[in-house]
Structure formats: structure tokens, C-alpha cells
Motif scaffolding. Structure first.
Motif, mmCIF file in Angstrom:
data_model
loop_
_atom_site.group_PDB
_atom_site.id
_atom_site.type_symbol
_atom_site.label_atom_id
_atom_site.label_comp_id
_atom_site.label_asym_id
_atom_site.label_seq_id
_atom_site.Cartn_x
_atom_site.Cartn_y
_atom_site.Cartn_z
ATOM 1 N N ARG A 104 0.645 -1.375 0.420
ATOM 2 C CA ARG A 104 -0.081 -0.299 0.139
ATOM 3 C C ARG A 104 0.813 1.468 0.034
ATOM 4 O O ARG A 104 1.690 1.382 1.431
ATOM 5 C CB ARG A 104 -1.016 -0.394 0.969
ATOM 6 C CG ARG A 104 -1.826 -1.487 1.290
ATOM 7 C CD ARG A 104 -2.691 -1.267 2.291
ATOM 8 N NE ARG A 104 -1.956 -2.274 4.210
ATOM 9 C CZ ARG A 104 -1.193 -2.328 3.995
ATOM 10 N NH1 ARG A 104 -1.787 -3.545 3.437
ATOM 11 N NH2 ARG A 104 -0.517 -2.802 5.000
ATOM 12 N N HIS A 105 1.127 1.966 -1.215
ATOM 13 C CA HIS A 105 2.213 2.643 -1.108
ATOM 14 C C HIS A 105 1.388 4.313 -1.594
ATOM 15 O O HIS A 105 -0.029 4.855 -2.424
ATOM 16 C CB HIS A 105 2.920 2.528 -2.522
ATOM 17 C CG HIS A 105 3.889 3.828 -2.233
ATOM 18 N ND1 HIS A 105 3.830 4.637 -2.927
ATOM 19 C CD2 HIS A 105 5.312 3.471 -2.316
ATOM 20 C CE1 HIS A 105 4.860 5.552 -3.061
ATOM 21 N NE2 HIS A 105 5.910 4.805 -2.713
ATOM 22 N N PRO A 106 1.378 5.174 -0.866
ATOM 23 C CA PRO A 106 1.251 6.732 -0.481
ATOM 24 C C PRO A 106 0.839 7.252 -1.696
ATOM 25 O O PRO A 106 -0.375 7.987 -1.942
ATOM 26 C CB PRO A 106 1.837 7.392 0.260
ATOM 27 C CG PRO A 106 2.448 6.850 0.237
ATOM 28 C CD PRO A 106 2.816 5.586 0.114
ATOM 29 N N LEU A 107 1.394 7.058 -2.995
ATOM 30 C CA LEU A 107 1.735 7.727 -4.361
ATOM 31 C C LEU A 107 0.839 7.184 -4.901
ATOM 32 O O LEU A 107 0.106 7.421 -6.402
ATOM 33 C CB LEU A 107 2.772 7.655 -5.223
ATOM 34 C CG LEU A 107 3.699 8.605 -3.972
ATOM 35 C CD1 LEU A 107 5.000 8.866 -4.421
ATOM 36 C CD2 LEU A 107 3.277 10.756 -4.134
ATOM 37 N N VAL A 108 0.848 5.514 -5.271
ATOM 38 C CA VAL A 108 -0.031 4.698 -6.232
ATOM 39 C C VAL A 108 -0.271 3.817 -5.993
ATOM 40 O O VAL A 108 -1.487 3.192 -5.975
ATOM 41 C CB VAL A 108 1.088 4.335 -7.151
ATOM 42 C CG1 VAL A 108 2.449 5.065 -7.778
ATOM 43 C CG2 VAL A 108 2.037 3.336 -6.315
ATOM 44 N N GLY A 109 -1.380 4.175 -4.520
ATOM 45 C CA GLY A 109 -2.145 2.975 -3.573
ATOM 46 C C GLY A 109 -1.346 1.774 -3.881
ATOM 47 O O GLY A 109 -0.097 1.478 -3.510
ATOM 48 N N GLU A 110 -2.298 0.611 -4.092
ATOM 49 C CA GLU A 110 -1.949 -0.791 -3.437
ATOM 50 C C GLU A 110 -1.392 -1.124 -5.460
ATOM 51 O O GLU A 110 -2.106 -0.957 -6.296
ATOM 52 C CB GLU A 110 -3.561 -1.811 -3.267
ATOM 53 C CG GLU A 110 -3.174 -2.977 -3.855
ATOM 54 C CD GLU A 110 -4.633 -3.803 -3.052
ATOM 55 O OE1 GLU A 110 -4.672 -4.132 -1.714
ATOM 56 O OE2 GLU A 110 -5.306 -3.974 -3.891
ATOM 57 N N ILE A 111 -0.893 -2.008 -5.190
ATOM 58 C CA ILE A 111 0.197 -2.643 -6.033
ATOM 59 C C ILE A 111 0.464 -3.533 -6.145
ATOM 60 O O ILE A 111 1.184 -4.252 -4.600
ATOM 61 C CB ILE A 111 1.576 -1.417 -6.564
ATOM 62 C CG1 ILE A 111 2.412 -2.694 -7.312
ATOM 63 C CG2 ILE A 111 2.736 -0.833 -5.103
ATOM 64 C CD1 ILE A 111 3.829 -1.557 -7.330
#
Length: 159
Positions: A104-111
Motif C-alpha cells: 500500500r503505497h501513498p503515491l500509487v495505492g495498492e500495488i
């Protein structure tokens, strides 16, 4: 790239930079919210991930049975986590050398990323790689994180 994807460990005190402590610590309402995205934002709650992490620790223990820092880490986590104690006392089947991770990344969301751990024979060196399936939105997200990291790492030109 590691810091851009998983959080910059330099922003945390040394005791918070350990994956074992992060995975097996008791939940807290006092988590800092001003430190950027979480260190190790990987989905860590799966039983398989936790069992592999503990199995890897048991292998390390076998290689360094007299390492005091390692003993202190295991003792601390044992005292804080019943789940860790149960896994530590169970027979270890070996560590994983890869798999799939959800972040869960703040720039791209779920990856969703593929994960490989490359071990150097006869050494303790491990290289951890994260890749995305080519042609997928996850590949685009990973590239976006890479470009954003590169842009923030560029030195400012004198002006």
C-alpha cells in the motif's frame, strides 16, 4: 528505490527498522502519522509470510548461535508476541526465496509485485528484488514510484 517503495529507514529509530519487530509488534494507537508512508508497507499478516520469516530467523540462529544482538531480538519479540513464540517453537521448514507481495503505497495505492530473494552462496548477503508483471497497471505504478524517487533525489541546480 528501496526507500521510495518501502519507506526510508533513516527516518526511523534503529529499533523500528527491523522487519521482525514490525511484523510481530502489538498494534498501537500511538503510531506516528507524520513520518511519511510506513516502513515495510507490505502485507505482513499472512500466516505463510510470518512462518517464512520465523523460519529464516531460525536458519540465522543456527549460523550465529552466540550472537548477543540476535538473542536480544528474539527474546524481545518472544516476550511481546504469543504468535511469534508459537512459530518459533514449531519445526522450521526453510525460508522462502520469492513470492508475491501486496503493498500500500501513498503515491500509487495498492500495488502487486513479484518478490525474489537472491542469496550469495557461502555468504550472508541477500539481494531482494521487486518487479511487476510487464504490461500491467502494477508495472506502471512501479515506474511512477521510480520516476518520483529519481526526481526527489536530483540535486537542485544553483540558481
Amino acid at each position: 528505490m528501496w526507500a521510495a517503495l518501502l519507506g526510508d529507514p533513516a527516518l526511523r529509530p534503529p529499533e523500528e527498522r527491523n522487519l521482525v519487530r514490525a511484523v510481530f509488534k502489538e498494534p498501537s494507537d500511538k503510531e506516528p502519522s507524520d513520518m511519511g508512508h510506513p516502513l515495510f508497507p507490505i502485507e505482513q499478516s499472512t500466516a505463510e509470510f510470518k512462518a517464512a520469516l520465523v523460519a529464516d530467523l531460525r536458519i540465522t540462529h543456527g549460523a550465529y548461535p552466540h550472537d548477543e544482538e540476535f538473542r536480544a531480538l528474539v527474546g524481545q519479540v518472544m516476550s511481546n508476541s504469543e504468535e511469534f513464540r508459537d512459530l518459533w517453537s514449531a519445526p522450521a521448514l526453510g525460508s522462502r526465496l520469492g513470492g508475491h507481495k501486496r503493498l500500500r503505497h501513498p503515491l500509487v495505492g495498492e500495488i502487486f509485485l513479484d518478490n525474489d530473494v537472491l542469496k550469495v552462496p557461502d555468504h550472508d548477503v541477500r539481494i531482494v528484488t521487486y518487479t511487476a508483471e510487464p504490461g500491467t497497471p502494477d508495472e506502471e505504478k512501479l515506474e511512477y514510484v521510480r520516476v518520483a524517487a529519481a526526481q526527489t533525489a536530483l540535486p537542485l541546480s544553483p540558481g
